[in-house]
Design an enzyme around this catalytic site. Structure first.
Site, PDB file in Angstrom:
ATOM      1  CB  CYS A 115     -40.378 -77.581 -40.952  1.00 50.47           C
ATOM      2  SG  CYS A 115     -39.527 -77.871 -39.403  1.00 50.47           S
ATOM      3  CG  HIS A 256     -37.590 -75.845 -43.697  1.00 49.55           C
ATOM      4  ND1 HIS A 256     -37.638 -74.897 -42.708  1.00 49.55           N
ATOM      5  CD2 HIS A 256     -37.423 -77.039 -43.064  1.00 49.55           C
ATOM      6  CE1 HIS A 256     -37.502 -75.490 -41.532  1.00 49.55           C
ATOM      7  NE2 HIS A 256     -37.364 -76.783 -41.720  1.00 49.55           N
ATOM      8  CG  ASN A 286     -35.386 -76.169 -38.684  1.00 48.71           C
ATOM      9  OD1 ASN A 286     -36.396 -75.481 -38.825  1.00 48.71           O
ATOM     10  ND2 ASN A 286     -35.391 -77.483 -38.879  1.00 48.71           N
TER      11      ASN A 286
HETATM   12  N1  COA Z   1     -21.444 -82.032 -32.189  1.00 50.12           N
HETATM   13  C1  COA Z   1     -20.498 -82.980 -32.353  1.00 50.12           C
HETATM   14  N2  COA Z   1     -20.777 -84.239 -32.752  1.00 50.12           N
HETATM   15  C2  COA Z   1     -22.076 -84.549 -32.977  1.00 50.12           C
HETATM   16  C3  COA Z   1     -23.126 -83.597 -32.804  1.00 50.12           C
HETATM   17  C4  COA Z   1     -22.752 -82.298 -32.398  1.00 50.12           C
HETATM   18  N3  COA Z   1     -23.664 -81.315 -32.208  1.00 50.12           N
HETATM   19  N4  COA Z   1     -24.295 -84.196 -33.111  1.00 50.12           N
HETATM   20  C5  COA Z   1     -24.021 -85.463 -33.451  1.00 50.12           C
HETATM   21  N5  COA Z   1     -22.681 -85.676 -33.359  1.00 50.12           N
HETATM   22  C6  COA Z   1     -21.932 -86.901 -33.631  1.00 50.12           C
HETATM   23  C7  COA Z   1     -22.771 -88.152 -33.501  1.00 50.12           C
HETATM   24  O1  COA Z   1     -22.862 -88.552 -32.149  1.00 50.12           O
HETATM   25  C8  COA Z   1     -22.000 -89.121 -34.360  1.00 50.12           C
HETATM   26  O2  COA Z   1     -20.921 -89.603 -33.611  1.00 50.12           O
HETATM   27  P1  COA Z   1     -20.465 -91.133 -33.770  1.00 50.12           P
HETATM   28  O3  COA Z   1     -20.047 -91.273 -35.215  1.00 50.12           O
HETATM   29  O4  COA Z   1     -19.345 -91.216 -32.801  1.00 50.12           O
HETATM   30  O5  COA Z   1     -21.658 -91.956 -33.429  1.00 50.12           O
HETATM   31  C9  COA Z   1     -21.430 -88.256 -35.475  1.00 50.12           C
HETATM   32  O6  COA Z   1     -21.516 -86.895 -34.998  1.00 50.12           O
HETATM   33  C10 COA Z   1     -22.201 -88.354 -36.770  1.00 50.12           C
HETATM   34  O7  COA Z   1     -23.588 -88.289 -36.466  1.00 50.12           O
HETATM   35  P2  COA Z   1     -24.687 -88.207 -37.582  1.00 50.12           P
HETATM   36  O8  COA Z   1     -26.035 -88.159 -36.938  1.00 50.12           O
HETATM   37  O9  COA Z   1     -24.441 -89.250 -38.625  1.00 50.12           O
HETATM   38  O10 COA Z   1     -24.325 -86.792 -38.219  1.00 50.12           O
HETATM   39  P3  COA Z   1     -24.919 -86.104 -39.479  1.00 50.12           P
HETATM   40  O11 COA Z   1     -23.866 -85.719 -40.415  1.00 50.12           O
HETATM   41  O12 COA Z   1     -26.112 -86.868 -40.013  1.00 50.12           O
HETATM   42  O13 COA Z   1     -25.470 -84.737 -38.846  1.00 50.12           O
HETATM   43  C11 COA Z   1     -27.582 -83.772 -38.217  1.00 50.12           C
HETATM   44  C12 COA Z   1     -26.466 -84.762 -37.838  1.00 50.12           C
HETATM   45  C13 COA Z   1     -28.647 -83.818 -37.151  1.00 50.12           C
HETATM   46  C14 COA Z   1     -26.963 -82.392 -38.302  1.00 50.12           C
HETATM   47  C15 COA Z   1     -28.145 -84.183 -39.600  1.00 50.12           C
HETATM   48  O14 COA Z   1     -28.458 -85.561 -39.604  1.00 50.12           O
HETATM   49  C16 COA Z   1     -29.368 -83.419 -39.974  1.00 50.12           C
HETATM   50  O15 COA Z   1     -29.312 -82.235 -40.199  1.00 50.12           O
HETATM   51  N6  COA Z   1     -30.513 -84.125 -40.097  1.00 50.12           N
HETATM   52  C17 COA Z   1     -31.752 -83.493 -40.418  1.00 50.12           C
HETATM   53  C18 COA Z   1     -32.396 -83.007 -39.175  1.00 50.12           C
HETATM   54  C19 COA Z   1     -33.473 -82.011 -39.464  1.00 50.12           C
HETATM   55  O16 COA Z   1     -33.396 -81.327 -40.432  1.00 50.12           O
HETATM   56  N7  COA Z   1     -34.491 -81.910 -38.612  1.00 50.12           N
HETATM   57  C20 COA Z   1     -35.544 -80.989 -38.746  1.00 50.12           C
HETATM   58  C21 COA Z   1     -36.361 -81.307 -39.951  1.00 50.12           C
HETATM   59  S1  COA Z   1     -37.558 -80.099 -40.280  1.00 50.12           S
END
Ligand code: COA
Length: 329
Positions: A115, A256, A286
């Site tokens: 990215c 980004h 993204n």
């Molecule tokens: N829909 C519903 N629930 C979801 C889900 C979805 N699409 N994805 C994850 N969950 C659930 C998880 O299973 C977890 O459940 P649990 O508490 O029962 O275990 C809960 O939501 C929280 O998960 P978590 O990973 O802590 O959520 P978060 O607030 O961190 O959001 C992302 C997840 C991936 C959106 C976030 O971490 C993120 O944006 N990270 C950066 C990723 C990124 O930018 N990647 C590319 C970089 S260039």
């Protein structure tokens, strides 16, 4: 005598026509429009359709950038394409674009920084101009991570969309314009935060790698989140400090498009009003290396940036890589 500056002469972008909304995900995953919108800011994303590839998107963006710059393919001296989702392991997407636009004989190569790739390529391209080696460089960012997403993994597939963006850099003696500053960083110890384990020399494609889903993106979402907020904050501070800019001096931040919460927490640290921060993550998700040039192209078309604007770009991604740039339009 001052050296040459690399100015942005033309911009282009492309997205596939197929759209996948959050509601479409509700039909295939245990998720909801509300969860995705609240946690990421994404409402819909464009995904490659039949017959489309990274190079077809990149070619459309490159042609648009050339037209916008009022230049012909053989005016180019170099084509650099930032991507981690090439049409095939080799040759480079840049070679396919070179052929498709008819830039006969022009050197072309790909650069892999996920990215952060567009800012890395912008930095590399501008060096060729500043050293006097070349006059015009096409810099493309393209990714189609839909081809590497596991559509049963709700924690990652909902984030990504496909797109391409391109700029033509041109040499200018005008020291008040162009790429003013770039900063590039890598921490390879975080290589496994976001990666595709299979299909390379470590784990060549086999029935086992396919059965194990190793051809898909693996992501440690929460770890990436923490890293992203910290680096985006740092990059904004570094770009402003090194170029002696205050928040008032910056016309637009083009971050980004990763997650609205990450963008907001990074820009809030410096009290950037949100109308100075370009956001289109709701419509595209993204798009990796395409995210910044796609946002820039929309911002210029919408009149949010234009001649005289000072723009700060910040990105981070797999590698781990992070990069920033200050550009005077
Ligand atoms: N829909 C519903 N629930 C979801 C889900 C979805 N699409 N994805 C994850 N969950 C659930 C998880 O299973 C977890 O459940 P649990 O508490 O029962 O275990 C809960 O939501 C929280 O998960 P978590 O990973 O802590 O959520 P978060 O607030 O961190 O959001 C992302 C997840 C991936 C959106 C976030 O971490 C993120 O944006 N990270 C950066 C990723 C990124 O930018 N990647 C590319 C970089 S260039």
């Amino acid at each position: 005598m001052p050296g040459m500056r690399a100015v942005i002469k033309g911009i282009g972008s492309a997205v596939p026509s197929r759209i996948m909304t959050n509601h479409d995900f509700e039909a295939i995953l245990d998720t909801s429009d509300e969860w995705i919108t609240k946690r990421t800011g994404v409402k819909e994303r464009h995904l490659l359709g039949e017959g489309e590839t990274s190079s077809t998107l990149a070619t459309t963006a490159a042609k648009q950038a050339l037209e916008n710059a009022n230049l012909k393919p053989d005016d180019l001296d170099l084509i650099i394409c930032a991507t981690v989702s090439p049409d095939m392991p080799f040759p480079a997407v840049a070679c396919l674009v070179q052929d498709a636009i008819g830039a006969v004989g022009v050197p072309a190569f790909d650069l892999s920084a996920a990215c952060s790739g567009f800012i890395y390529a912008l930095s590399v391209g501008s060096q060729f101009i500043e050293t006097g080696k070349y006059k015009r460089v096409m810099v493309i960012g393209v990714d189609a991570l839909s081809r590497f997403c596991d559509y049963t993994d709700r924690g990652s597939c909902i984030l990504f969309g496909d797109a391409a963006g391109a700029v033509v850099l041109e040499a200018s003696e005008d020291q008040t314009k162009g790429i003013e500053y770039t900063v590039l960083h890598t921490d390879g110890s975080g290589w496994d935060y976001i990666h595709v384990p299979g299909g390379g020399t470590a784990k060549p494609t086999s029935q086992k790698t396919l059965d194990d889903g190793e051809h898909y993106v693996k992501m440690r979402g929460r770890d990436v989140y923490k890293f992203a907020v910290e680096k985006m904050q740092w990059l904004l501070g570094d770009c402003m400090e090194k170029c002696n800019l205050s928040v008032d001096d910056v016309d637009l931040v083009v971050p980004h498009q990763v997650n609205i919460r990450i963008i907001e927490s990074a820009t809030k640290k410096y009290n950037f009003p949100m109308d100075k921060v370009y956001v289109n993550i709701d419509r595209y998700g993204n798009t990796s290396a395409a995210s910044i040039p796609l946002a820039l192209s929309e911002a210029v078309a919408a009149g949010k940036a234009g001649p005289g604007s000072t723009i700060v770009m910040v990105a981070f991604g797999a590698g781990l890589t992070w990069a920033g740039a200050v550009v005077k339009m």
